[in-house]
Design an enzyme around this catalytic site. Sequence first.
Site, PDB file in Angstrom:
ATOM      1  N   ASP A  45       0.835  -1.202   0.000  1.00 58.79           N
ATOM      2  CA  ASP A  45       0.000   0.000   0.000  1.00 58.79           C
ATOM      3  C   ASP A  45       0.865   1.246   0.000  1.00 58.79           C
ATOM      4  OD1 ASP A  45      -2.059  -1.734   0.098  1.00 58.79           O
ATOM      5  OD2 ASP A  45      -2.778  -1.165   2.100  1.00 58.79           O
ATOM      6  N   ALA A  46       1.971   1.189   0.749  1.00 55.10           N
ATOM      7  CA  ALA A  46       2.834   2.368   0.857  1.00 55.10           C
ATOM      8  C   ALA A  46       3.431   2.719  -0.508  1.00 55.10           C
ATOM      9  CB  ALA A  46       3.943   2.110   1.866  1.00 55.10           C
ATOM     10  N   ASP A  49       0.739   4.206  -2.642  1.00 53.82           N
ATOM     11  CA  ASP A  49       0.491   5.603  -2.268  1.00 53.82           C
ATOM     12  C   ASP A  49       1.561   6.521  -2.840  1.00 53.82           C
ATOM     13  OD1 ASP A  49      -1.819   4.967  -0.947  1.00 53.82           O
ATOM     14  OD2 ASP A  49      -0.894   4.843   1.038  1.00 53.82           O
ATOM     15  N   SER A  94     -13.300   8.210  -2.184  1.00 56.10           N
ATOM     16  CA  SER A  94     -12.130   7.647  -1.530  1.00 56.10           C
ATOM     17  C   SER A  94     -11.612   8.708  -0.560  1.00 56.10           C
ATOM     18  CB  SER A  94     -11.112   7.314  -2.608  1.00 56.10           C
ATOM     19  OG  SER A  94      -9.979   6.773  -2.024  1.00 56.10           O
ATOM     20  N   LEU A  95     -10.532   8.447   0.100  1.00 51.59           N
ATOM     21  CA  LEU A  95     -10.005   9.424   1.055  1.00 51.59           C
ATOM     22  C   LEU A  95      -8.597   9.848   0.673  1.00 51.59           C
ATOM     23  CD1 LEU A  95     -11.055   7.717   4.410  1.00 51.59           C
ATOM     24  CD2 LEU A  95     -12.072   9.769   3.404  1.00 51.59           C
ATOM     25  N   GLU A 128     -11.594   7.613  13.938  1.00 45.53           N
ATOM     26  CA  GLU A 128     -11.929   6.189  14.071  1.00 45.53           C
ATOM     27  C   GLU A 128     -10.948   5.343  13.274  1.00 45.53           C
ATOM     28  OE1 GLU A 128     -15.889   6.658  12.651  1.00 45.53           O
ATOM     29  OE2 GLU A 128     -15.355   6.230  10.577  1.00 45.53           O
ATOM     30  N   LYS A 130      -9.343   2.924  10.659  1.00 43.17           N
ATOM     31  CA  LYS A 130      -9.642   2.629   9.255  1.00 43.17           C
ATOM     32  C   LYS A 130      -9.440   1.136   9.048  1.00 43.17           C
ATOM     33  CE  LYS A 130      -8.336   4.065   4.578  1.00 43.17           C
ATOM     34  NZ  LYS A 130      -7.967   2.766   4.036  1.00 43.17           N
ATOM     35  N   ASP A 132      -9.103  -2.353   7.189  1.00 43.89           N
ATOM     36  CA  ASP A 132      -8.545  -2.763   5.903  1.00 43.89           C
ATOM     37  C   ASP A 132      -9.420  -3.852   5.296  1.00 43.89           C
ATOM     38  OD1 ASP A 132      -6.872  -2.784   3.795  1.00 43.89           O
ATOM     39  OD2 ASP A 132      -5.226  -3.829   4.811  1.00 43.89           O
ATOM     40  N   ARG A 151     -18.202  -0.821  -3.968  1.00 39.05           N
ATOM     41  CA  ARG A 151     -17.913   0.538  -4.383  1.00 39.05           C
ATOM     42  C   ARG A 151     -17.681   0.628  -5.889  1.00 39.05           C
ATOM     43  NH1 ARG A 151     -12.912   4.150  -2.289  1.00 39.05           N
ATOM     44  NH2 ARG A 151     -11.746   2.463  -3.249  1.00 39.05           N
ATOM     45  N   GLU A 187     -17.630  -0.981   6.089  1.00 38.32           N
ATOM     46  CA  GLU A 187     -16.561  -1.866   5.623  1.00 38.32           C
ATOM     47  C   GLU A 187     -16.903  -3.330   5.878  1.00 38.32           C
ATOM     48  OE1 GLU A 187     -14.383  -0.007   4.230  1.00 38.32           O
ATOM     49  OE2 GLU A 187     -12.497  -1.113   4.003  1.00 38.32           O
ATOM     50  N   TYR A 239     -19.849   3.190   9.007  1.00 44.59           N
ATOM     51  CA  TYR A 239     -19.165   4.430   9.354  1.00 44.59           C
ATOM     52  C   TYR A 239     -19.597   5.619   8.505  1.00 44.59           C
ATOM     53  CZ  TYR A 239     -16.186   2.590   5.577  1.00 44.59           C
ATOM     54  OH  TYR A 239     -15.728   2.068   4.405  1.00 44.59           O
ATOM     55  N   LYS A 302     -12.859  12.727  10.541  1.00 45.18           N
ATOM     56  CA  LYS A 302     -13.993  13.320   9.832  1.00 45.18           C
ATOM     57  C   LYS A 302     -14.498  14.518  10.616  1.00 45.18           C
ATOM     58  CE  LYS A 302     -15.308   8.745   8.301  1.00 45.18           C
ATOM     59  NZ  LYS A 302     -16.207   7.606   8.479  1.00 45.18           N
ATOM     60  N   LYS A 326      -2.590   7.363   7.626  1.00 52.71           N
ATOM     61  CA  LYS A 326      -2.087   5.986   7.545  1.00 52.71           C
ATOM     62  C   LYS A 326      -1.106   5.681   8.678  1.00 52.71           C
ATOM     63  CE  LYS A 326      -3.975   4.447   3.679  1.00 52.71           C
ATOM     64  NZ  LYS A 326      -3.171   3.995   2.548  1.00 52.71           N
ATOM     65  N   CYS A 416      24.353 -29.092  15.206  1.00 54.04           N
ATOM     66  CA  CYS A 416      23.681 -28.159  16.101  1.00 54.04           C
ATOM     67  C   CYS A 416      24.668 -27.064  16.516  1.00 54.04           C
ATOM     68  CB  CYS A 416      23.170 -28.895  17.336  1.00 54.04           C
ATOM     69  SG  CYS A 416      22.545 -27.784  18.612  1.00 54.04           S
ATOM     70  N   CYS A 419      25.331 -27.420  20.654  1.00 56.14           N
ATOM     71  CA  CYS A 419      26.061 -28.510  21.303  1.00 56.14           C
ATOM     72  C   CYS A 419      27.000 -29.251  20.359  1.00 56.14           C
ATOM     73  CB  CYS A 419      25.090 -29.487  21.954  1.00 56.14           C
ATOM     74  SG  CYS A 419      24.173 -30.478  20.765  1.00 56.14           S
ATOM     75  N   CYS A 434      18.320 -31.089  16.217  1.00 53.64           N
ATOM     76  CA  CYS A 434      19.568 -31.426  16.890  1.00 53.64           C
ATOM     77  C   CYS A 434      19.422 -32.822  17.487  1.00 53.64           C
ATOM     78  CB  CYS A 434      19.819 -30.408  18.004  1.00 53.64           C
ATOM     79  SG  CYS A 434      21.020 -30.984  19.211  1.00 53.64           S
ATOM     80  N   CYS A 440      22.183 -31.157  25.012  1.00 51.04           N
ATOM     81  CA  CYS A 440      22.163 -29.864  24.328  1.00 51.04           C
ATOM     82  C   CYS A 440      21.567 -28.808  25.255  1.00 51.04           C
ATOM     83  CB  CYS A 440      21.350 -29.971  23.036  1.00 51.04           C
ATOM     84  SG  CYS A 440      21.256 -28.420  22.146  1.00 51.04           S
TER      85      CYS A 440
HETATM   86  S1  IVH Z   1     -14.991   6.977   5.392  1.00 47.88           S
HETATM   87  C1  IVH Z   1     -16.193   9.773   2.228  1.00 47.88           C
HETATM   88  N1  IVH Z   1     -14.294   5.534   7.434  1.00 47.88           N
HETATM   89  O1  IVH Z   1     -11.163   3.449   3.405  1.00 47.88           O
HETATM   90  C2  IVH Z   1     -15.774   8.883   3.305  1.00 47.88           C
HETATM   91  N2  IVH Z   1     -13.628   4.827   5.272  1.00 47.88           N
HETATM   92  O2  IVH Z   1      -9.677   5.182   1.382  1.00 47.88           O
HETATM   93  C3  IVH Z   1     -15.646   7.520   2.852  1.00 47.88           C
HETATM   94  N3  IVH Z   1     -12.426   2.709   5.260  1.00 47.88           N
HETATM   95  O3  IVH Z   1     -13.371   3.425   0.697  1.00 47.88           O
HETATM   96  C4  IVH Z   1     -14.933   6.619   3.698  1.00 47.88           C
HETATM   97  N4  IVH Z   1     -12.501   2.340   7.421  1.00 47.88           N
HETATM   98  O4  IVH Z   1     -13.197   1.333   2.171  1.00 47.88           O
HETATM   99  C5  IVH Z   1     -14.239   5.675   6.108  1.00 47.88           C
HETATM  100  N5  IVH Z   1     -13.798   4.283   9.339  1.00 47.88           N
HETATM  101  C6  IVH Z   1     -13.746   4.455   8.006  1.00 47.88           C
HETATM  102  C7  IVH Z   1     -13.114   3.516   7.184  1.00 47.88           C
HETATM  103  C8  IVH Z   1     -13.062   3.745   5.812  1.00 47.88           C
HETATM  104  C9  IVH Z   1     -12.104   1.884   6.252  1.00 47.88           C
HETATM  105  C10 IVH Z   1     -12.067   2.496   3.843  1.00 47.88           C
HETATM  106  C11 IVH Z   1     -13.227   2.537   2.901  1.00 47.88           C
HETATM  107  C12 IVH Z   1     -12.932   3.674   1.985  1.00 47.88           C
HETATM  108  C13 IVH Z   1     -11.453   3.781   2.068  1.00 47.88           C
HETATM  109  C14 IVH Z   1     -10.986   5.168   1.784  1.00 47.88           C
END
Ligand code: IVH
Length: 699
Positions: A45-46, A49, A94-95, A128, A130, A132, A151, A187, A239, A302, A326, A416, A419, A434, A440
């Site tokens: 993921d890193a 990103d 997405s975020l 809150e 996030k 996975d 989605r 999720e 959420y 949020k 993240k 080993c 021993c 061993c 031993c």
């Molecule tokens: S809020 C507009 N809250 O993260 C707000 N997303 O990269 C929409 N996700 O598509 C998302 N935990 O699949 C929100 N507590 C959380 C979340 C969360 C996981 C995921 C979700 C979203 C993605 C965004």
Amino acid sequence: MSGAADIPIADLSEAQAESELARLALEIRFHDTAYYQNDAPEISDADYDHLRQRNDAIEVRFPGLKRADSPSERIGAPLTDGFSKVRHRRPMLSLGNAFNAEDVTDFLAGIGRFLKLPDDAPVAIVAEPKIDGLSAALRYEKGIFVQGATRGDGEVGEDITANLRTIADIPKQLIGNAPDVFEVRGEVFMSHAAFAELNRQQAASERPTYANPRNAAAGSLRQLDPAITASRQLSFRAYAWGEVSALPADTQAGVLTAMATWGFQVQDHEICLDAAEMMAYHGRMEAQRSERPYDIDGIVYKVDRLDWQERLGAASRSPRWAIAHKFAAEQAQTLVEEIDIQVGRTGKLTPVARLKPVTVGGVVVSNATLHNEDYIAEKDIRVGATVLVQRAGDVIPQVLQVVEPGPTPFVFPSVCPICGATAVRDDGEVDWRCGGGLSCQAQAVERLRHFVSRNAFDIEGLGEKQIKAFFDAGVVKTPADIFRLAAEDGQGRDPLEEWEGWGETSAQNLFDAIEERRAISLDRLILALGIRHVGQGNAKLLARRYETLENFEVAMSPENLEEILDIDGIGEKVAKALLAFFADDHNRTVWDDLVRQLQVQDMERADTASPVAGKTLVFTGTLERTSRAEAKARAEALGAKVSGSVSAKTDLVIAGAAAGSKLKKAQALEVKVIDEDGWLALIDGNTERDAEPKEEEAS
Ligand code: IVH
């Protein structure tokens, strides 16, 4: 990588920027497909990103070069066939990402500027974890679950209503007064426990296993047959929401509370009033990350006030009122400096990579398990290699793959490292072990613990704790030392009664208990050695065959392999392990030293004239007049073989009260069955029996 990929953004020429944007568009699309469509991401993921960030940053510097198919305009991947499509009435966004304190402060400052809030005006933020997993939209009309969708690309998702219905956390009907139309978003994910169980089942039925819980959740949700989804233990946390005919509150937290009253599991959350509180929450959750029963990969912040959320709206891909902060990446690259071998309590040799220290998921990692010889060979891990390491949740770090190979292949040692005894890898096994057994040091405590365990020497007052303390103090290093404890007490060290936790009486009791065990039966002695594959049953078979210590000692030599294999019930694995043990000089020394301390009792000759001599018996159910252990011992003394399961080879089943499946099987196989009274009548006269009823023992 070549070309413009390594050039800092500030140094890119326009031509280079253009080719970089083309490359990034292609690469991000490729990884989107791998992740969203095939559930098989190829980069972390890193790293993903980073690609997106680089793309966005180049577009900021060269706005004119932004492509029509720019990844910054796209969420997720195009759809696959198989499910019908659902157009989201409000896009599923997405975020954006924050990676550090500065990004968090910028996020808050941006909100303040956008809303033209006075400086220092507090902005309440709901924070809150996030999860996975995968987001899903659940549409409720008049409180009834009518449609559920993935989605997809954010605009159009797939209709997976039937699959979502199988998830226990998703209510089919809401409790109380929900608005006429309410689309809950949240999720879908798989807990670590469910993931482990699923992979166990997959492996057992020779189907491919999943790389991580997220992929497993995605794969389970995408099944065209909802019965398969139902067999997977998926969870759901709410959420957010999409189209709604009315809102039950005017804050994010308020709506979460309402959703909880309607029957949803909502994600746990906290209100933060400034960046410091957000950072503190993030830090706390990151520290507890590994204790959670499911994967989280960051924190979502949020804006709590919904009127502010409304005003802030969304930029192209993500809302301005929310951001994902993240956690530090849980994968990193580093150098293998050394490969060491660790010896476990049971003699297993485990290779460990000594790594150039690297931070993975906020923790400095300098070791990673390499599991076994095959794992190293398969991945071709060598000293000097650059490898990708991962910390999953918080299990021991693992080497995922080699990035740059090392110079020479690793050769697994055959001795080993502790021993010096020869190590062996048996056919069909993955581990080297061993062969030093009793001598031993790595295995000493475990061996001693086994030595004094209930079915072996069973010395009262000498348990695991005491053994460990004696070992650490250097007074008991080998089994024979136990029998020298009393004689050496107070000689050159404090007498035991002055040790913490000991007094005069308890010390004397221990010495008495040890003294009592100097006289030991041959089978207990053999069992006590802790030889691999030589458990209680095999120890008895051997003791009965050889009867005396002298015979047994003479027999334990390689030329007698055939003779040992002739013992009914002793297989090749057992015989070889036994001979390997006695072939080791260290073990021989410890053995000789030990038996000098003991009076080994001859085995009682089995009664060949008894009615059960040579027969195979099975006890089942609850015996009321004797314990199971005693019944078994008596049967064996009469020359019977006692087995744990009924088969065609069984001669007689003794069924006590509440006997179950074994009794049924015996009846099915037409094996003779008698009850406890019948058993006692059968053997009566052959042995003495105390008349007192014994405690019940469950089957
Ligand atoms: S809020 C507009 N809250 O993260 C707000 N997303 O990269 C929409 N996700 O598509 C998302 N935990 O699949 C929100 N507590 C959380 C979340 C969360 C996981 C995921 C979700 C979203 C993605 C965004």
